[in-house]
Scaffold this active site. Sequence first.
Site, PDB file in Angstrom:
ATOM      1  N   HIS A  35       0.838  -1.205   0.000  1.00 64.61           N
ATOM      2  CA  HIS A  35       0.000   0.000   0.000  1.00 64.61           C
ATOM      3  C   HIS A  35       0.879   1.264   0.000  1.00 64.61           C
ATOM      4  O   HIS A  35       0.623   2.215  -0.741  1.00 64.61           O
ATOM      5  CB  HIS A  35      -0.872   0.057   1.255  1.00 64.61           C
ATOM      6  CG  HIS A  35      -1.916  -1.014   1.365  1.00 64.61           C
ATOM      7  ND1 HIS A  35      -2.044  -1.811   2.479  1.00 64.61           N
ATOM      8  CD2 HIS A  35      -2.897  -1.411   0.512  1.00 64.61           C
ATOM      9  CE1 HIS A  35      -3.058  -2.644   2.312  1.00 64.61           C
ATOM     10  NE2 HIS A  35      -3.593  -2.429   1.131  1.00 64.61           N
ATOM     11  N   LYS A  88     -15.341  -7.796   5.708  1.00 64.48           N
ATOM     12  CA  LYS A  88     -14.153  -8.648   5.865  1.00 64.48           C
ATOM     13  C   LYS A  88     -13.979  -8.908   7.331  1.00 64.48           C
ATOM     14  O   LYS A  88     -14.422  -8.107   8.160  1.00 64.48           O
ATOM     15  CB  LYS A  88     -12.901  -7.897   5.410  1.00 64.48           C
ATOM     16  CG  LYS A  88     -12.693  -7.782   3.944  1.00 64.48           C
ATOM     17  CD  LYS A  88     -11.382  -7.093   3.682  1.00 64.48           C
ATOM     18  CE  LYS A  88     -11.114  -6.992   2.194  1.00 64.48           C
ATOM     19  NZ  LYS A  88      -9.877  -6.300   1.918  1.00 64.48           N
ATOM     20  N   ARG A 129      -2.407  -5.895  -8.353  1.00 59.34           N
ATOM     21  CA  ARG A 129      -1.443  -7.005  -8.345  1.00 59.34           C
ATOM     22  C   ARG A 129      -1.737  -7.900  -9.550  1.00 59.34           C
ATOM     23  O   ARG A 129      -2.890  -7.963 -10.002  1.00 59.34           O
ATOM     24  CB  ARG A 129      -1.547  -7.782  -7.030  1.00 59.34           C
ATOM     25  CG  ARG A 129      -0.896  -7.051  -5.877  1.00 59.34           C
ATOM     26  CD  ARG A 129      -1.425  -7.501  -4.551  1.00 59.34           C
ATOM     27  NE  ARG A 129      -2.830  -7.110  -4.396  1.00 59.34           N
ATOM     28  CZ  ARG A 129      -3.541  -7.292  -3.298  1.00 59.34           C
ATOM     29  NH1 ARG A 129      -3.000  -7.877  -2.255  1.00 59.34           N
ATOM     30  NH2 ARG A 129      -4.810  -6.909  -3.232  1.00 59.34           N
TER      31      ARG A 129
END
Length: 163
Positions: A17, A41, A90
Amino acid sequence: MTIAIYPGSFDPITNGHLDVVLRASRIFEKVIVGVYDTPEKKLMFSPQERVELAKAAVKDIVNVEVQLYCGLTVDFAQKVGAQVMVRGLRASADFEFEFDMAMMTNKLSPELEMVCFMASPQYQFLSSSLLKEVARLGGKIDDWVAASVAFAVKEKVKNLKQY
Ligand code: ADP
């Protein structure tokens, strides 16, 4: 002045990050890391803890600040006057999700431009969830997060083991 938001869960903020934050800070005049308060989450850190860890990690980058937000990301962008939403990509994990997110964002707020940064090679495999898993199993995490974050994760893991 071009203001960018970088929204996410940041549970906790990792060097992957931070790499995106740093690169964005060289392009945009102001970058606001937006810590989303209630992602769907399983979280290790409270919203306030995630904000404090992110603040400590970005403290040396002058044009970066951290804010907690709830509700729609596009509304947060509007509130802070951001024209750009930054995300990290990614190689295999992120494209489809980020693509859908970009399409939805465009529908909700056509004037907000999404800019994706390719994850740097050394952070391609790094995610907050994998990091937490490694820490829970007693692995070394110091290379992947700021020292203050590594300390906080280890404390959480220690406390979890007491139950
Ligand atoms: P979310 O809960 O929205 O997935 P995260 O906090 O996990 O949020 O990540 C925020 C953003 O940072 C996302 O765009 C994600 O793809 C990106 N990101 C996460 N890890 C990395 C990394 N290692 N390198 C580059 N970008 C990353």
